[in-house]
Design an enzyme around this catalytic site. Structure first.
Site, PDB file in Angstrom:
ATOM      1  N   GLY A 169      39.078  34.992  45.135  1.00 16.97           N
ATOM      2  CA  GLY A 169      37.204  35.682  45.907  1.00 16.97           C
ATOM      3  C   GLY A 169      37.276  36.054  47.181  1.00 16.97           C
ATOM      4  O   GLY A 169      37.433  34.824  48.131  1.00 16.97           O
ATOM      5  N   ARG A 207      43.743  38.246  42.380  1.00 16.67           N
ATOM      6  CA  ARG A 207      44.113  37.701  42.204  1.00 16.67           C
ATOM      7  C   ARG A 207      45.671  37.924  40.870  1.00 16.67           C
ATOM      8  O   ARG A 207      45.353  38.718  40.249  1.00 16.67           O
ATOM      9  CB  ARG A 207      43.362  37.080  40.445  1.00 16.67           C
ATOM     10  CG  ARG A 207      42.095  36.231  40.896  1.00 16.67           C
ATOM     11  CD  ARG A 207      40.982  35.501  40.552  1.00 16.67           C
ATOM     12  NE  ARG A 207      39.805  35.453  41.286  1.00 16.67           N
ATOM     13  CZ  ARG A 207      39.009  35.315  41.882  1.00 16.67           C
ATOM     14  NH1 ARG A 207      40.356  33.580  42.266  1.00 16.67           N
ATOM     15  NH2 ARG A 207      38.246  34.917  42.396  1.00 16.67           N
ATOM     16  N   GLY A 242      40.502  30.235  49.348  1.00 15.82           N
ATOM     17  CA  GLY A 242      40.379  29.251  48.424  1.00 15.82           C
ATOM     18  C   GLY A 242      41.718  28.311  48.128  1.00 15.82           C
ATOM     19  O   GLY A 242      42.718  28.265  48.954  1.00 15.82           O
ATOM     20  N   ASP A 243      41.525  27.596  47.143  1.00 16.08           N
ATOM     21  CA  ASP A 243      42.454  26.278  46.947  1.00 16.08           C
ATOM     22  C   ASP A 243      43.768  26.911  46.710  1.00 16.08           C
ATOM     23  O   ASP A 243      45.008  26.667  46.508  1.00 16.08           O
ATOM     24  CB  ASP A 243      41.978  24.997  46.528  1.00 16.08           C
ATOM     25  CG  ASP A 243      40.839  25.363  45.013  1.00 16.08           C
ATOM     26  OD1 ASP A 243      41.013  26.325  44.630  1.00 16.08           O
ATOM     27  OD2 ASP A 243      40.762  24.178  44.241  1.00 16.08           O
ATOM     28  N   THR A 300      36.375  30.663  51.377  1.00 14.93           N
ATOM     29  CA  THR A 300      35.647  30.994  49.530  1.00 14.93           C
ATOM     30  C   THR A 300      33.975  30.622  50.328  1.00 14.93           C
ATOM     31  O   THR A 300      33.240  29.905  51.608  1.00 14.93           O
ATOM     32  CB  THR A 300      36.081  29.958  49.143  1.00 14.93           C
ATOM     33  OG1 THR A 300      34.887  29.601  48.079  1.00 14.93           O
ATOM     34  CG2 THR A 300      36.757  28.517  50.039  1.00 14.93           C
ATOM     35  N   ILE A 301      32.860  31.408  49.278  1.00 20.13           N
ATOM     36  CA  ILE A 301      31.288  31.170  49.241  1.00 20.13           C
ATOM     37  C   ILE A 301      31.659  29.743  49.613  1.00 20.13           C
ATOM     38  O   ILE A 301      29.761  28.649  49.856  1.00 20.13           O
ATOM     39  CB  ILE A 301      30.605  31.552  49.005  1.00 20.13           C
ATOM     40  CG1 ILE A 301      30.743  32.348  47.365  1.00 20.13           C
ATOM     41  CG2 ILE A 301      31.093  33.534  49.975  1.00 20.13           C
ATOM     42  CD1 ILE A 301      29.534  32.543  47.238  1.00 20.13           C
ATOM     43  N   ASP A 302      32.335  28.941  48.222  1.00 19.63           N
ATOM     44  CA  ASP A 302      31.466  27.513  47.561  1.00 19.63           C
ATOM     45  C   ASP A 302      31.317  25.978  48.256  1.00 19.63           C
ATOM     46  O   ASP A 302      31.175  25.705  47.763  1.00 19.63           O
ATOM     47  CB  ASP A 302      32.433  27.348  46.720  1.00 19.63           C
ATOM     48  CG  ASP A 302      31.937  28.094  45.754  1.00 19.63           C
ATOM     49  OD1 ASP A 302      31.223  28.653  45.703  1.00 19.63           O
ATOM     50  OD2 ASP A 302      33.180  28.310  44.367  1.00 19.63           O
ATOM     51  N   ASP A 359      34.084  24.093  48.970  1.00 19.86           N
ATOM     52  CA  ASP A 359      34.640  22.758  48.123  1.00 19.86           C
ATOM     53  C   ASP A 359      36.257  22.840  48.784  1.00 19.86           C
ATOM     54  O   ASP A 359      36.788  22.575  47.740  1.00 19.86           O
ATOM     55  CB  ASP A 359      34.401  23.514  46.675  1.00 19.86           C
ATOM     56  CG  ASP A 359      35.458  24.702  46.734  1.00 19.86           C
ATOM     57  OD1 ASP A 359      35.482  25.368  47.502  1.00 19.86           O
ATOM     58  OD2 ASP A 359      35.756  25.246  45.113  1.00 19.86           O
ATOM     59  N   ARG A 384      30.699  26.651  40.546  1.00 27.32           N
ATOM     60  CA  ARG A 384      31.275  25.810  39.656  1.00 27.32           C
ATOM     61  C   ARG A 384      31.794  24.215  39.021  1.00 27.32           C
ATOM     62  O   ARG A 384      31.275  24.325  37.931  1.00 27.32           O
ATOM     63  CB  ARG A 384      32.824  26.768  39.111  1.00 27.32           C
ATOM     64  CG  ARG A 384      32.651  27.641  38.368  1.00 27.32           C
ATOM     65  CD  ARG A 384      33.729  28.765  37.760  1.00 27.32           C
ATOM     66  NE  ARG A 384      34.349  28.449  38.468  1.00 27.32           N
ATOM     67  CZ  ARG A 384      35.240  29.984  39.425  1.00 27.32           C
ATOM     68  NH1 ARG A 384      34.413  30.853  39.470  1.00 27.32           N
ATOM     69  NH2 ARG A 384      35.767  29.286  39.837  1.00 27.32           N
ATOM     70  N   GLN A 422      25.378  37.144  46.230  1.00 30.43           N
ATOM     71  CA  GLN A 422      26.360  35.943  47.191  1.00 30.43           C
ATOM     72  C   GLN A 422      26.952  36.017  47.644  1.00 30.43           C
ATOM     73  O   GLN A 422      27.677  35.172  49.185  1.00 30.43           O
ATOM     74  CB  GLN A 422      25.953  34.740  46.119  1.00 30.43           C
ATOM     75  CG  GLN A 422      25.183  34.384  45.762  1.00 30.43           C
ATOM     76  CD  GLN A 422      24.976  33.398  44.492  1.00 30.43           C
ATOM     77  OE1 GLN A 422      24.965  32.233  44.741  1.00 30.43           O
ATOM     78  NE2 GLN A 422      25.237  33.668  43.175  1.00 30.43           N
TER      79      GLN A 422
HETATM   80  P1  ATP Z   1      38.273  30.904  44.988  1.00 27.89           P
HETATM   81  O1  ATP Z   1      37.569  29.764  45.407  1.00 27.89           O
HETATM   82  O2  ATP Z   1      37.400  32.304  45.848  1.00 27.89           O
HETATM   83  O3  ATP Z   1      38.160  31.454  43.631  1.00 27.89           O
HETATM   84  P2  ATP Z   1      41.110  31.093  45.632  1.00 27.89           P
HETATM   85  O4  ATP Z   1      42.459  31.398  46.118  1.00 27.89           O
HETATM   86  O5  ATP Z   1      41.122  29.737  44.659  1.00 27.89           O
HETATM   87  O6  ATP Z   1      39.382  31.360  45.928  1.00 27.89           O
HETATM   88  P3  ATP Z   1      43.058  32.212  43.204  1.00 27.89           P
HETATM   89  O7  ATP Z   1      42.779  33.044  42.322  1.00 27.89           O
HETATM   90  O8  ATP Z   1      42.370  30.289  42.551  1.00 27.89           O
HETATM   91  O9  ATP Z   1      41.307  31.652  44.186  1.00 27.89           O
HETATM   92  O10 ATP Z   1      43.673  31.669  43.893  1.00 27.89           O
HETATM   93  C1  ATP Z   1      44.653  32.895  44.103  1.00 27.89           C
HETATM   94  C2  ATP Z   1      45.583  33.394  43.879  1.00 27.89           C
HETATM   95  O11 ATP Z   1      46.865  32.808  44.685  1.00 27.89           O
HETATM   96  C3  ATP Z   1      46.257  33.795  42.535  1.00 27.89           C
HETATM   97  O12 ATP Z   1      45.651  34.810  42.466  1.00 27.89           O
HETATM   98  C4  ATP Z   1      47.605  33.946  42.153  1.00 27.89           C
HETATM   99  O13 ATP Z   1      48.345  35.143  43.084  1.00 27.89           O
HETATM  100  C5  ATP Z   1      47.937  32.035  43.588  1.00 27.89           C
HETATM  101  N1  ATP Z   1      47.656  31.291  43.038  1.00 27.89           N
HETATM  102  C6  ATP Z   1      47.318  30.229  42.227  1.00 27.89           C
HETATM  103  N2  ATP Z   1      47.503  29.265  42.564  1.00 27.89           N
HETATM  104  C7  ATP Z   1      48.700  29.214  42.101  1.00 27.89           C
HETATM  105  C8  ATP Z   1      50.241  28.759  41.730  1.00 27.89           C
HETATM  106  N3  ATP Z   1      49.834  27.299  40.801  1.00 27.89           N
HETATM  107  N4  ATP Z   1      50.937  28.928  41.950  1.00 27.89           N
HETATM  108  C9  ATP Z   1      51.419  30.069  43.061  1.00 27.89           C
HETATM  109  N5  ATP Z   1      50.672  30.935  43.286  1.00 27.89           N
HETATM  110  C10 ATP Z   1      49.414  30.752  43.469  1.00 27.89           C
END
Ligand code: ATP
Length: 328
Positions: A15, A76, A106-107, A130-132, A134, A176, A260
């Site tokens: 995000g 994603r 993010g994570d 990330t805005i959360d 977390d 969330r 947000q």
């Molecule tokens: P937000 O907290 O805003 O959702 P985020 O970084 O956690 O941000 P995700 O969609 O969970 O967002 O992860 C971003 C991208 O990281 C995923 O689209 C994917 O390409 C990669 N990713 C996430 N988990 C895995 C995994 N287990 N193995 C490989 N790539 C991953």
């Protein structure tokens, strides 16, 4: 001895959040400062798999420090979750002569980076965007402060109409799994109740609290609800429940949603992004890898990616108490 780093790639993933552009700018300019080439990778890991790269010099990031979103776009990528996708991404990086990666996200983004590092021994450094808020290992993630300001401003406006009509408003905010936005913005905006995933207030106590509030002379109320609240009802069901049980209340719902995530980053987020970008690049140049750069006790500090992913960011107990006292 670790390889000499001549070219660093930077991407934004997951995000989007305000401050990502300021972080890209910082990474690009820190690379230029140290005479290292910088390559922007579009659409996160998906762009890495498709070789969607662009050279970035210090002037390519003019006038973005104040912009929300991300000029590199975010995505994603399901392909990156597969060994074949990651293999293609690695080949593209090697072919482009990119020696290390800064990932802003993010994570999930950090999980992908850690797996990539484990598979190919490829140097990675994470910046929490990330805005959360977390993520373990940093008191603030990029975009969190801006999101708080956005939410407080929105609730202030909702309060104007709530008090003009003696209404009760349920305002749903993002979060969330973490109630940082709800708790902080709720206190900042003077909410009567704050419902967060970390605490189960329970429906009975919510009703009691609203009754008490009415009895104490309050004619309008704001209840801030985090998306992931554990009370077991979504915000529209909450409205129905309260209307059934407290017919004296005229209840409305406002879901703040994606607004947000948008908007110009706050000064705090711009400064944080600048600091984290410098530290990320300089840590890579010192031969470090597999860390997240964050803010710990007001200092920029490194946390192993594994810990940043597995640890949880705890809600501040003192804030919970302050919130309870403020709703007296
Ligand atoms: P937000 O907290 O805003 O959702 P985020 O970084 O956690 O941000 P995700 O969609 O969970 O967002 O992860 C971003 C991208 O990281 C995923 O689209 C994917 O390409 C990669 N990713 C996430 N988990 C895995 C995994 N287990 N193995 C490989 N790539 C991953």
């Amino acid at each position: 001895m670790s390889k000499i780093i001549k070219k660093i790639g930077v991407l934004t993933s997951g995000g989007d959040s305000p401050g990502m552009n300021a972080a890209i700018r910082s990474v690009v300019r820190t690379c230029a400062y140290h005479n290292v080439e910088c390559i922007g990778i579009y659409r996160g890991y998906q762009g890495m798999i498709e070789g969607d790269f662009k050279e970035m010099g210090p002037r390519s990031v003019n006038n973005i420090v104040n912009k929300g979103g991300t000029i590199l776009k975010s995505a994603r990528s399901m392909d990156f979750k597969t060994p074949d996708g990651r293999k293609r991404a690695h080949e593209n990086l090697v072919n482009a002569g990119i020696d290390a990666l800064v990932v802003i996200g993010g994570d999930g983004t950090f999980t992908g980076a850690e797996i990539f590092n484990n598979e190919f021994g490829y140097p990675v450094m994470g910046i929490p965007g990330t805005i959360d808020n977390d993520i373990f290992g940093t008191s603030h993630t990029l975009g969190y402060d801006t999101a708080l300001n956005t939410v407080v401003e929105a609730i202030d406006k909702i309060r104007d109409t709530a008090s003009s009509h003696n209404r009760l408003f349920f305002v749903e905010v993002m979060g969330r799994d973490a109630g940082h936005i709800a708790l902080n913005a709720g206190i900042g905006a003077g909410a009567e109740e704050i419902l967060i995933p970390e605490e189960d207030l329970g429906l009975e106590r919510l009703l009691e609290s609203l009754q008490k509030s009415k009895a104490s002379g309050k004619s309008s109320s704001i209840v801030v609800v985090s998306e992931g609240d554990k009370i077991g009802k979504n915000v529209f069901e909450l409205k129905e429940y309260v209307e059934e049980n407290l017919p004296e209340y005229d209840v409305r719902v406002s879901v703040l949603g994606h607004m947000q995530r948008g908007g110009s980053p706050s000064c705090f987020d711009r400064v944080l992004a600048s600091r984290l970008g410098v530290k990320a690049v300089e840590s890579i140049l010192e031969g470090k890898s597999n860390f997240m750069v964050g803010l710990y006790q007001d200092k920029v500090a490194l946390t192993p990616l594994e810990q940043a992913i597995k640890g949880s960011s705890k809600i501040d107990e003192e804030l919970l108490r302050v919130s309870d006292i403020m709703t007296t």
